[in-house]
Scaffold this active site. Structure first.
Site, PDB file in Angstrom:
ATOM      1  N   SER A 159       0.852  -1.173   0.000  1.00 19.70           N
ATOM      2  CA  SER A 159       0.000   0.000   0.000  1.00 19.70           C
ATOM      3  C   SER A 159       0.888   1.221   0.000  1.00 19.70           C
ATOM      4  O   SER A 159       1.980   1.217   0.557  1.00 19.70           O
ATOM      5  CB  SER A 159      -0.942  -0.005   1.203  1.00 19.70           C
ATOM      6  OG  SER A 159      -0.353   0.697   2.268  1.00 19.70           O
ATOM      7  N   LYS A 160       0.410   2.230  -0.678  1.00 18.00           N
ATOM      8  CA  LYS A 160       1.206   3.446  -0.861  1.00 18.00           C
ATOM      9  C   LYS A 160       1.641   3.985   0.501  1.00 18.00           C
ATOM     10  O   LYS A 160       2.739   4.474   0.672  1.00 18.00           O
ATOM     11  CB  LYS A 160       0.360   4.462  -1.625  1.00 18.00           C
ATOM     12  CG  LYS A 160       1.055   5.761  -1.922  1.00 18.00           C
ATOM     13  CD  LYS A 160       1.746   5.727  -3.274  1.00 18.00           C
ATOM     14  CE  LYS A 160       2.364   7.051  -3.626  1.00 18.00           C
ATOM     15  NZ  LYS A 160       3.536   7.394  -2.843  1.00 18.00           N
ATOM     16  N   ARG A 161       0.726   3.862   1.453  1.00 23.40           N
ATOM     17  CA  ARG A 161       1.036   4.433   2.762  1.00 23.40           C
ATOM     18  C   ARG A 161       2.084   3.601   3.509  1.00 23.40           C
ATOM     19  O   ARG A 161       2.925   4.110   4.206  1.00 23.40           O
ATOM     20  CB  ARG A 161      -0.238   4.530   3.602  1.00 23.40           C
ATOM     21  CG  ARG A 161      -0.488   5.937   4.083  1.00 23.40           C
ATOM     22  CD  ARG A 161      -1.814   6.033   4.798  1.00 23.40           C
ATOM     23  NE  ARG A 161      -2.830   5.154   4.230  1.00 23.40           N
ATOM     24  CZ  ARG A 161      -3.460   4.224   4.933  1.00 23.40           C
ATOM     25  NH1 ARG A 161      -3.187   4.023   6.194  1.00 23.40           N
ATOM     26  NH2 ARG A 161      -4.373   3.469   4.358  1.00 23.40           N
ATOM     27  N   ARG A 162       1.990   2.300   3.354  1.00 25.15           N
ATOM     28  CA  ARG A 162       2.848   1.439   4.163  1.00 25.15           C
ATOM     29  C   ARG A 162       4.242   1.222   3.574  1.00 25.15           C
ATOM     30  O   ARG A 162       5.243   1.492   4.192  1.00 25.15           O
ATOM     31  CB  ARG A 162       2.169   0.081   4.343  1.00 25.15           C
ATOM     32  CG  ARG A 162       1.792  -0.214   5.766  1.00 25.15           C
ATOM     33  CD  ARG A 162       0.842  -1.387   5.872  1.00 25.15           C
ATOM     34  NE  ARG A 162       0.838  -2.284   4.737  1.00 25.15           N
ATOM     35  CZ  ARG A 162       1.576  -3.386   4.636  1.00 25.15           C
ATOM     36  NH1 ARG A 162       2.388  -3.716   5.604  1.00 25.15           N
ATOM     37  NH2 ARG A 162       1.486  -4.148   3.577  1.00 25.15           N
TER      38      ARG A 162
END
Ligand code: GLU
Length: 507
Positions: A269-272
């Site tokens: 995920s982009k955030r992780r």
């Protein structure tokens, strides 16, 4: 109330053909991480392998979630990776438009057709009612699903809703019994119970079609032959198969491609943990290395070959070899691969491609702002020649070679004074070094090496002790390119000045 627009758009129907047509159909609801580009790359590679077409379509019917700049980001990302588009929003093509919002009338046309044939119905339920229903279902541990109230309205009830001028959506009337088989080229036939299928909304109150109808109408009208998409769409696929059947259309070949997972086996995920293409660019990954790396995330030619040029990949890429287990995103492998690609560059190419990284502002990862730009090309060529073998990213050059450019270097005595030496012996060694170097009439690295090795013996030191001292004195670092070559490139003047400064420091 939304009017259904029955106009056809004079769409060109593709000729029946066996030429593969594949698409990348991102929604501009955010910036894509690299996993999405991997799936697009598979489509691109197969299109190029088979002499087919690669189409970019923007699935922008979710207006509320549309993010500005996202389309530009997709386009730039494709371009950076060298994935050229045959038809799409910027270059157009015979089956356009390639923005879904501009294809609204087409979705309305097919929704009308399904309404007329009784395979769809108008749903007048308000968002509030749907919300309450959903909450209740969740509270009762039932799967949240439309209860089909409007499917069973009598003609009078329907007329009353219409007369009241209520807004409506169109829902597809899924079969209530039986099974739906999804043929998937990677997973085989997957059988779903129709009792589990929701009466999907196929037209929203604003007259736009959600994904479930829009992508399918477009895939059909655009003559898409192979649909490669993330496996999160598997659960929706039986609904799509039902809609294809209702419209009397042959579905394309489905390939639900396993997601790319992180090393922790969780979805990227982009955030992780998943960078975007532009993060790679900023860090100085070569697009050709990222291209090679992405192709191996869930696809393999055999169990050993890892390095492929673009042409080799195009030649070798077939869809059967897409694995059904997820590709694991391993950043260290990418770093290694990038180093391999950097070493393949000629020195001139390396300089050409690294200069912009070094010359950008310090805050963006460039050399210290105190270093004057533009950099001297000839000098930079000599500097980078020393690091060519070791560089893993172009971006790291700024740090790795900064001491070649800085007027002043700074370091602590702890790295100047070597093991089993002290300030006094370090001082003495540096003074001897200075005197020796002053007496040389050449600054050629082979001579420097020969003379300094003699000095090691004369001083009764270990080579590592004397060379470690000099290395720190001239660079301020403990890890550098080979000492003598480095001294030659730094030049006599800089080296002598820095040795003098080291003598003063340790005095
Ligand atoms: N617009 C969809 C998405 O971004 C595309 C899925 C598909 O490829 O069909 O996830």
């Amino acid at each position: 109330m939304t009017q259904i627009d029955n106009r056809t758009q004079g769409q060109l129907q593709p000729e029946p053909t066996t030429t593969p047509r594949l698409r990348f159909a991102p929604s501009p609801t955010g910036f894509l991480h690299i996993g999405a580009f991997r799936t697009a790359l598979f489509s691109w590679l197969f299109a190029r392998h088979s002499g087919g077409k690669f189409i970019l379509r923007i699935e922008d019917t979710d207006l509320a979630r549309t993010v500005e700049g996202a389309v530009e980001d997709f386009t730039n990302g494709l371009e950076w990776l060298g994935m050229d588009v045959d038809e799409g929003p910027t270059i157009g093509g015979p089956f356009g438009p390639y923005y879904q919002v501009q294809r609204k009338a087409l979705y309305q046309q097919y929704a009308s057709q399904l309404l007329e044939s009784g395979q769809a119905y108008r749903c007048y339920c308000t968002p509030e009612r749907l919300d309450e229903m959903r909450k209740e279902q969740i509270a009762n541990k039932l799967p949240p699903r439309y209860d089909r109230r409007c499917r069973y309205l009598t003609a009078e009830e329907r007329a009353a809703h219409e007369a009241a001028g209520e807004t409506w959506t169109v829902r597809f009337a899924m079969p209530l019994e039986g099974q739906t088989v999804v043929h998937d080229m990677l997973h085989g036939d997957m059988v779903f119970k129709n009792t589990d299928l929701d009466d999907t909304v196929i037209l929203k109150t604003n007259g736009l079609a959600p994904y479930h109808l829009a992508h399918l109408v477009d895939d059909h009208l655009m003559g898409i032959t192979h649909v490669l998409r993330g496996e999160e769409w598997i659960s929706s696929a039986p609904r799509h198969v039902q809609i294809y059947q209702a419209l009397g259309w042959e579905p394309p070949l489905f390939y639900h491609v396993p997601n790319v997972l992180g090393k922790d086996k969780k979805k990227l995920s982009k955030r992780r943990n998943a960078p975007s293409w532009s993060d790679y660019k900023k860090e100085g990954y070569l697009p050709e290395a990222v291209f090679n790396f992405l192709a191996l995330l869930g696809w393999a030619y055999d169990d050993q070959t890892e390095l492929f040029t673009r042409e080799e990949l195009i030649k070798a890429f077939t869809l059967e070899k897409i694995g059904i287990s997820s590709g694991i995103y391993d950043p260290e492998k990418l770093l290694w691969m990038n180093g391999v690609y950097i070493r393949k560059l000629s020195l001139q190419e390396l300089v050409e491609r690294t200069l912009p990284y070094m010359e950008r502002p310090e805050a963006e990862g460039g050399l210290p702002d105190s270093v004057q730009r533009p950099l001297d090309r000839e000098y930079t060529t000599r500097v980078l020649a020393l690091e060519h073998e070791r560089l893993k990213t172009l971006g790291e050059a700024s740090y790795v070679v900064s001491f070649f450019y800085e007027k002043e270097i700074d370091y602590g005595l702890d790295i100047l004074i070597q093991k089993k030496m002290d300030a006094v012996s370090t001082h003495a060694a540096l003074v001897e070094t200075r005197d020796l170097l002053n007496s040389l009439d050449t600054w050629e690295h082979t001579v420097l090496e020969e003379k300094l090795r003699e000095l090691v013996t004369k001083l009764g030191l270990k080579a590592g002790q004397l060379f470690g001292t000099i290395r720190t004195a001239v660079s301020g670092r403990t890890a550098t390119p080979p000492l003598f070559e480095m001294m030659e490139v730094l030049g006599r003047e800089v080296c002598m000045k820095r040795i003098d400064q080291a003598i003063a420091k340790v005095a």
